[in-house]
Design a protein around this motif. Structure first.
Motif, PDB file in Angstrom:
ATOM      1  N   ALA A  43       0.827  -1.209   0.000  1.00  0.00           N
ATOM      2  CA  ALA A  43       0.000   0.000   0.000  1.00  0.00           C
ATOM      3  C   ALA A  43       0.862   1.259   0.000  1.00  0.00           C
ATOM      4  O   ALA A  43       0.502   2.273  -0.614  1.00  0.00           O
ATOM      5  N   LEU A  44       2.008   1.201   0.683  1.00  0.00           N
ATOM      6  CA  LEU A  44       2.865   2.387   0.799  1.00  0.00           C
ATOM      7  C   LEU A  44       3.602   2.702  -0.500  1.00  0.00           C
ATOM      8  O   LEU A  44       3.845   3.876  -0.803  1.00  0.00           O
ATOM      9  N   PHE A 295       2.042  10.758   5.479  1.00  0.00           N
ATOM     10  CA  PHE A 295       2.499   9.407   5.146  1.00  0.00           C
ATOM     11  C   PHE A 295       2.570   8.550   6.416  1.00  0.00           C
ATOM     12  O   PHE A 295       2.129   7.396   6.435  1.00  0.00           O
ATOM     13  N   ALA A 296       3.122   9.133   7.484  1.00  0.00           N
ATOM     14  CA  ALA A 296       3.176   8.435   8.771  1.00  0.00           C
ATOM     15  C   ALA A 296       1.766   8.202   9.313  1.00  0.00           C
ATOM     16  O   ALA A 296       1.479   7.154   9.920  1.00  0.00           O
ATOM     17  N   ALA A 297       0.871   9.171   9.091  1.00  0.00           N
ATOM     18  CA  ALA A 297      -0.518   9.026   9.540  1.00  0.00           C
ATOM     19  C   ALA A 297      -1.197   7.862   8.825  1.00  0.00           C
ATOM     20  O   ALA A 297      -1.992   7.124   9.423  1.00  0.00           O
ATOM     21  N   TYR A 298      -0.895   7.707   7.539  1.00  0.00           N
ATOM     22  CA  TYR A 298      -1.470   6.583   6.779  1.00  0.00           C
ATOM     23  C   TYR A 298      -0.995   5.247   7.348  1.00  0.00           C
ATOM     24  O   TYR A 298      -1.788   4.314   7.509  1.00  0.00           O
ATOM     25  N   ILE A 299       0.302   5.164   7.647  1.00  0.00           N
ATOM     26  CA  ILE A 299       0.846   3.930   8.231  1.00  0.00           C
ATOM     27  C   ILE A 299       0.154   3.620   9.552  1.00  0.00           C
ATOM     28  O   ILE A 299      -0.248   2.479   9.819  1.00  0.00           O
ATOM     29  N   PHE A 300      -0.012   4.655  10.384  1.00  0.00           N
ATOM     30  CA  PHE A 300      -0.665   4.469  11.678  1.00  0.00           C
ATOM     31  C   PHE A 300      -2.119   4.042  11.494  1.00  0.00           C
ATOM     32  O   PHE A 300      -2.603   3.110  12.160  1.00  0.00           O
ATOM     33  N   LEU A 302      -3.652   2.599   8.856  1.00  0.00           N
ATOM     34  CA  LEU A 302      -3.814   1.270   8.288  1.00  0.00           C
ATOM     35  C   LEU A 302      -3.392   0.197   9.293  1.00  0.00           C
ATOM     36  O   LEU A 302      -4.016  -0.869   9.386  1.00  0.00           O
ATOM     37  N   GLY A 303      -2.342   0.488  10.061  1.00  0.00           N
ATOM     38  CA  GLY A 303      -1.933  -0.450  11.108  1.00  0.00           C
ATOM     39  C   GLY A 303      -3.016  -0.628  12.149  1.00  0.00           C
ATOM     40  O   GLY A 303      -3.267  -1.754  12.624  1.00  0.00           O
ATOM     41  N   LEU A 304      -3.691   0.473  12.494  1.00  0.00           N
ATOM     42  CA  LEU A 304      -4.790   0.404  13.457  1.00  0.00           C
ATOM     43  C   LEU A 304      -5.949  -0.409  12.893  1.00  0.00           C
ATOM     44  O   LEU A 304      -6.589  -1.196  13.616  1.00  0.00           O
ATOM     45  N   THR A 305      -6.225  -0.242  11.594  1.00  0.00           N
ATOM     46  CA  THR A 305      -7.282  -1.023  10.937  1.00  0.00           C
ATOM     47  C   THR A 305      -7.005  -2.514  11.040  1.00  0.00           C
ATOM     48  O   THR A 305      -7.879  -3.310  11.409  1.00  0.00           O
ATOM     49  N   ILE A 306      -5.776  -2.894  10.704  1.00  0.00           N
ATOM     50  CA  ILE A 306      -5.391  -4.307  10.731  1.00  0.00           C
ATOM     51  C   ILE A 306      -5.469  -4.860  12.150  1.00  0.00           C
ATOM     52  O   ILE A 306      -5.952  -5.981  12.374  1.00  0.00           O
ATOM     53  N   PHE A 307      -5.028  -4.066  13.118  1.00  0.00           N
ATOM     54  CA  PHE A 307      -5.047  -4.510  14.511  1.00  0.00           C
ATOM     55  C   PHE A 307      -6.477  -4.765  14.986  1.00  0.00           C
ATOM     56  O   PHE A 307      -6.778  -5.823  15.564  1.00  0.00           O
ATOM     57  N   ILE A 308      -7.370  -3.816  14.731  1.00  0.00           N
ATOM     58  CA  ILE A 308      -8.756  -3.960  15.182  1.00  0.00           C
ATOM     59  C   ILE A 308      -9.449  -5.104  14.443  1.00  0.00           C
ATOM     60  O   ILE A 308     -10.225  -5.873  15.037  1.00  0.00           O
ATOM     61  N   MET A 309      -9.152  -5.228  13.149  1.00  0.00           N
ATOM     62  CA  MET A 309      -9.731  -6.325  12.381  1.00  0.00           C
ATOM     63  C   MET A 309      -9.284  -7.682  12.920  1.00  0.00           C
ATOM     64  O   MET A 309     -10.076  -8.622  13.017  1.00  0.00           O
ATOM     65  N   LYS A 313     -11.970 -10.017  14.493  1.00  0.00           N
ATOM     66  CA  LYS A 313     -12.207 -11.051  13.493  1.00  0.00           C
ATOM     67  C   LYS A 313     -13.334 -10.675  12.539  1.00  0.00           C
ATOM     68  O   LYS A 313     -14.202 -11.485  12.198  1.00  0.00           O
ATOM     69  N   HIS A 314     -13.319  -9.417  12.088  1.00  0.00           N
ATOM     70  CA  HIS A 314     -14.362  -8.944  11.181  1.00  0.00           C
ATOM     71  C   HIS A 314     -13.771  -7.894  10.244  1.00  0.00           C
ATOM     72  O   HIS A 314     -12.958  -7.075  10.666  1.00  0.00           O
ATOM     73  N   ALA A 315     -14.170  -7.949   8.977  1.00  0.00           N
ATOM     74  CA  ALA A 315     -13.697  -6.956   8.006  1.00  0.00           C
ATOM     75  C   ALA A 315     -14.022  -5.558   8.484  1.00  0.00           C
ATOM     76  O   ALA A 315     -15.109  -5.300   9.005  1.00  0.00           O
ATOM     77  N   GLN A 316     -13.089  -4.642   8.306  1.00  0.00           N
ATOM     78  CA  GLN A 316     -13.239  -3.277   8.789  1.00  0.00           C
ATOM     79  C   GLN A 316     -13.249  -2.274   7.634  1.00  0.00           C
ATOM     80  O   GLN A 316     -12.534  -2.456   6.654  1.00  0.00           O
ATOM     81  N   PRO A 317     -14.047  -1.206   7.744  1.00  0.00           N
ATOM     82  CA  PRO A 317     -13.964  -0.112   6.764  1.00  0.00           C
ATOM     83  C   PRO A 317     -12.705   0.705   7.043  1.00  0.00           C
ATOM     84  O   PRO A 317     -12.651   1.482   7.999  1.00  0.00           O
ATOM     85  N   ALA A 318     -11.695   0.540   6.232  1.00  0.00           N
ATOM     86  CA  ALA A 318     -10.388   1.140   6.525  1.00  0.00           C
ATOM     87  C   ALA A 318     -10.453   2.658   6.631  1.00  0.00           C
ATOM     88  O   ALA A 318      -9.717   3.264   7.411  1.00  0.00           O
ATOM     89  N   LEU A 319     -11.333   3.290   5.852  1.00  0.00           N
ATOM     90  CA  LEU A 319     -11.410   4.748   5.898  1.00  0.00           C
ATOM     91  C   LEU A 319     -11.931   5.258   7.245  1.00  0.00           C
ATOM     92  O   LEU A 319     -11.770   6.432   7.565  1.00  0.00           O
ATOM     93  N   LEU A 320     -12.547   4.395   8.005  1.00  0.00           N
ATOM     94  CA  LEU A 320     -12.973   4.764   9.357  1.00  0.00           C
ATOM     95  C   LEU A 320     -11.774   5.198  10.192  1.00  0.00           C
ATOM     96  O   LEU A 320     -11.893   6.068  11.064  1.00  0.00           O
TER      97      LEU A 320
END
Length: 377
Positions: A43-44, A295-300, A302-309, A313-320
């Motif tokens: 993604a980066l 750029f650092a905010a995007y990494i943070f 997306l990393g938060l999205t993956i962590f919560i997902m 154990k459920h697909a997440q709306p990444a833009l959230l």
């Protein structure tokens, strides 16, 4: 458990799952970490290089490489258009045969993917051609009418090197069309993302906030409010997402238990990050503070999205998670530096708009005249 990061335009879903009455063995922690880390890295790459190329694109004079500028009106309409498209695809998959629809989509993205990949690799391939390479120039020109009423429809300039890149991209296209292999899918997905970040330009930060804010609501609604996005993503066979197998360590290149990331989660924040890079350059301070911050905010995000997902154990709306971080972090930096006014007053004109070009030219001439007057005094 199979996981997915959502696609704000084309849907999100949990990849894999039970197949033919059997259940796949759970992915190993190493395999999951490798999949998530690879998705983050993939993604980066298009965001970083697409943003750099967007600067050259904004300064370019080649009509075929001119950026498409998104205005505030376009940004406001985009979530509505995206919703209608998503719902239309959902109804199509419910009413008509999924096999025939995906065949048409495969042919469509086969052509688009070859062109996008060729445009992506062209600057890199140019470095490998020897100086003695016989490079000839070509022009593809389609016009309408005759005489004084003749109007250009298509005017595309290319050379022999571009044809070589097109040939190499066609090999990947045939591979994708025949095998639908995840590597070929990712090559096309990366090309689409990089081209999107490079060629789609927001005209100002306010427009970016409108676009990201609207898609924030869109993404949350279609992921949490209905099953439309999940259904479309499961049915849609096209390179509209990046995928990486969580069972790569066990099955190698034939792995089939995928985590995924929608291209919309790359391109939409990416064009905002690219705008901040061009804003950095306009400040003429030889720093890229806002670009690196976003750029650092995007990494943070997306990393938060993956962590919560992974936790739920459920697909997440990444833009959230991406929208608040990608907008919030740069605005906080602007507040700290006292440059909020400069950030929101920064404006990019549409290079395809004759009126904007005229105003820009008049502004340049006026500035030059003032400079000459001061010099004479």
């Amino acid at each position: 458990m199979d996981s997915a990061v959502s696609d704000p335009h084309n849907g999100s879903a949990e990849a894999g799952g039970p197949t033919n009455g059997t259940t796949r063995p759970p992915s190993t922690p190493e395999g999951i970490a490798l999949a998530y880390g690879s998705l983050l890295l993939m993604a980066l790459l298009p965001i970083f290089f697409g943003a750099l190329r967007s600067v050259r694109c904004a300064r370019g004079k080649n009509a075929s490489d001119m950026p498409e500028t998104i205005t505030s009106r376009d940004a406001a309409r985009f979530p509505i258009i995206a919703s209608c498209t998503l719902l239309g695809l959902y109804l199509f998959f419910k009413i008509f045969s999924q096999e025939y629809i995906n065949l048409l989509l495969s042919m469509y993205f086969f052509v688009l993917g070859i062109l996008a990949l060729s445009h992506t690799i062209s600057p890199f391939m140019n470095k490998f051609f020897p100086a003695s390479f016989p490079n000839r120039q070509y022009q593809l020109l389609f016009t309408q009418g005759s005489g004084e009423n003749k109007e250009e429809i298509v005017n595309y300039e290319f050379d022999t090197k571009d044809l070589v890149c097109l040939g190499l991209s066609s090999i990947v296209g045939v591979w994708y069309l025949l095998r639908k292999h995840w590597i070929a899918n990712n090559l096309f997905g990366l090309a689409f993302s990089l081209n999107g970040v490079e060629l789609l330009h927001l005209n100002n930060v306010s427009t970016g906030c409108i676009l990201l804010g609207g898609l924030f609501i869109y993404d949350v609604f279609w992921v949490f409010g209905t099953n439309v996005m999940v259904t479309v993503a499961k049915s849609f066979e096209a390179p509209i997402k990046l995928v990486f197998p969580q069972d790569l360590l066990e099955k190698g290149l034939e792995a089939d238990n995928f985590a995924m990331l929608g291209l919309g989660d790359i391109v939409i924040p990416g064009i905002f990050i690219a705008l901040l890079l061009r804003f950095d350059i306009s400040l003429k301070k030889n720093t890229h503070t806002y670009f690196y911050t976003s750029f650092a905010a995007y990494i943070f995000g997306l990393g938060l999205t993956i962590f919560i997902m992974h936790i739920f154990k459920h697909a997440q709306p990444a833009l959230l998670y991406l929208v608040p971080t990608c907008i919030g972090f740069p605005v906080l930096v602007a507040l700290a530096k006292g440059e909020v006014t400069e950030m929101f007053s920064y404006e990019e004109s549409n290079p395809k708009d004759p009126a904007a070009a005229t105003e820009s030219k008049e502004g340049t001439e006026a500035s030059a005249s003032k400079g000459l007057e001061k010099k004479e005094k």
